[in-house]
Write an enzyme that holds these catalytic residues in place. Structure first.
Site, PDB file in Angstrom:
ATOM      1  N   THR A 125     -14.066 -52.103  22.257  1.00  0.00           N
ATOM      2  CA  THR A 125     -15.068 -51.078  22.583  1.00  0.00           C
ATOM      3  C   THR A 125     -15.906 -51.481  23.783  1.00  0.00           C
ATOM      4  O   THR A 125     -16.404 -50.627  24.515  1.00  0.00           O
ATOM      5  CB  THR A 125     -15.958 -50.826  21.344  1.00  0.00           C
ATOM      6  OG1 THR A 125     -15.150 -50.192  20.363  1.00  0.00           O
ATOM      7  CG2 THR A 125     -17.149 -49.950  21.645  1.00  0.00           C
ATOM      8  N   THR A 128     -14.577 -55.526  18.351  1.00  0.00           N
ATOM      9  CA  THR A 128     -15.346 -56.090  17.238  1.00  0.00           C
ATOM     10  C   THR A 128     -14.565 -56.091  15.912  1.00  0.00           C
ATOM     11  O   THR A 128     -14.855 -56.887  15.035  1.00  0.00           O
ATOM     12  CB  THR A 128     -16.654 -55.289  16.995  1.00  0.00           C
ATOM     13  OG1 THR A 128     -16.320 -53.938  16.669  1.00  0.00           O
ATOM     14  CG2 THR A 128     -17.569 -55.331  18.198  1.00  0.00           C
TER      15      THR A 128
HETATM   16  C1  SIN Z   1     -11.855 -52.742  18.654  1.00  0.00           C
HETATM   17  O1  SIN Z   1     -12.067 -53.555  17.758  1.00  0.00           O
HETATM   18  O2  SIN Z   1     -11.070 -52.969  19.597  1.00  0.00           O
HETATM   19  C2  SIN Z   1     -12.487 -51.398  18.611  1.00  0.00           C
HETATM   20  C3  SIN Z   1     -13.801 -51.397  17.942  1.00  0.00           C
HETATM   21  C4  SIN Z   1     -14.832 -52.236  18.639  1.00  0.00           C
HETATM   22  O3  SIN Z   1     -14.607 -53.012  19.549  1.00  0.00           O
HETATM   23  O4  SIN Z   1     -16.011 -52.086  18.214  1.00  0.00           O
END
Ligand code: SIN
Length: 330
Positions: free
Chosen positions: A15, A95
């Site tokens: 993200t 995340t």
């Molecule tokens: C991911 O984990 O690539 C998407 C969600 C995020 O980074 O918060």
């Protein structure tokens, strides 16, 4: 005049590299689309902290993380940390599975220079995006002398966490990452402060070329044994149980797991509660239903450790005492 430290940013997506046509939305966006060059360009203050070099190692939503990508990332970490003038490495990541990649790197990297992972809960185009400050803070920590010798670190929301301990604990809040014993330290502007040192990193060995199959099953009301039996039949090398409370496993599931252990599958008990230790048995004996404890590792981190331990030494599957020692030590 002193040169600024040289920091390498390895980007993998997430993200933090997400974008949306609607800046007012933080929930609807495409993760892993913005190149690392643009992420860096959005934070001019980086130029006064470090000389930055960047590599786009991958561009993925971390829900789709693979062992092959872990191996590629580890190879780049090893490459850059062997360069005499590289002061630190920053990894941008999604995340969702950051805690697993962090655990895998924690267990496989010697970290002669600081290795700092960061991420964001809101996409780069969002109003009040958290990625730019997280990236700047991660570089500040990677460039800080006190970050040396602390293993892989995770920096988000002005907090510094140990890779082993940190986990995502909220679907959308910017303070989604928590460590059971609290963060190691904090970063605010140029002030980087470690309040404590992390548990000593225990390197199991390099990223394996071939990973043993280790899966997670859960204990809940009225479970069946279909999943465990099918996994054993399929040749799984290890099973982590997301058990209730302090490692309690429903009797139906426990019976299936005892059979799995007798068949040579390594069985480890973790807790689905999200906090606390699962009591470590003095004499683990999975064939008698006394399963190895994952201590305070959540099921996802325990799976990474179990897979790496079995890759390094497959005989651990039939040696619960040594396997328990590995979990107690990690
Ligand atoms: C991911 O984990 O690539 C998407 C969600 C995020 O980074 O918060």
């Amino acid at each position: 005049m002193n040169q600024l430290p040289r920091i390498v940013v390895l980007a993998t997506g997430g993200t933090i590299a997400g974008a949306s046509g609607n800046p007012a939305s933080s929930a609807h966006y495409q993760a892993a689309t913005v190149p690392v060059s643009s992420l860096l360009a959005a934070v001019p203050a980086l130029k006064s902290v470090a000389r930055i070099e960047a590599e786009q190692v991958a561009q993925v939503d971390s829900k789709d993380m693979t062992f092959a990508l872990w191996a590629a990332l580890a190879a780049r970490v090893e490459h850059w940390s062997a360069q005499a003038d590289v002061a630190g490495i920053v990894i941008t990541h999604g995340t969702d599975t950051l805690e697993e990649t962090a655990m895998a790197l924690h267990l496989t990297q010697a970290c002669p220079v600081p290795v700092v992972m960061t991420a964001a809960m809101r996409p780069s185009t969002s109003l009040s995006a958290d990625g730019p400050l997280n990236l700047l803070d991660a570089v500040r920590v990677a460039a800080h002398p006190d970050a040396c010798g602390k293993g892989v670190l995770v920096v988000l929301n002005q907090q510094i966490h140990a890779a082993r301990d940190v986990a995502k604990a909220h679907t959308s809040a910017v303070d989604a990452f928590v460590s059971q014993c609290g963060p190691l330290g904090m970063v605010q502007d140029d002030y980087v402060r470690f309040a404590r040192t992390p548990r000593q990193a225990w390197a199991i060995g390099p990223m394996p070329r071939a990973w043993p199959v280790v899966e997670i099953v859960a204990s809940y009301a009225q479970p069946g044994r279909i999943a465990v039996d099918a996994l054993v039949q399929a040749g799984v090398a290890g099973l982590v149980v997301a058990a209730a409370g302090n490692g309690s496993i429903h009797e139906v599931l426990a019976e299936a797991l005892v059979d799995a252990a007798i068949a040579g599958v390594a069985v480890v008990r973790s807790s689905r509660t999200g906090a606390g230790h699962v009591a470590i048995p003095a004499h683990p004996s999975p064939s008698d239903g006394v399963f190895v404890s994952a201590a305070d590792l959540n099921p996802y981190k325990a799976r990474v450790l179990l897979a790496l331990a079995l890759a390094a030494d497959p005989a651990l599957a039939r040696d619960p005492l040594r396997l328990q020692a590995a979990f107690a030590q990690a």
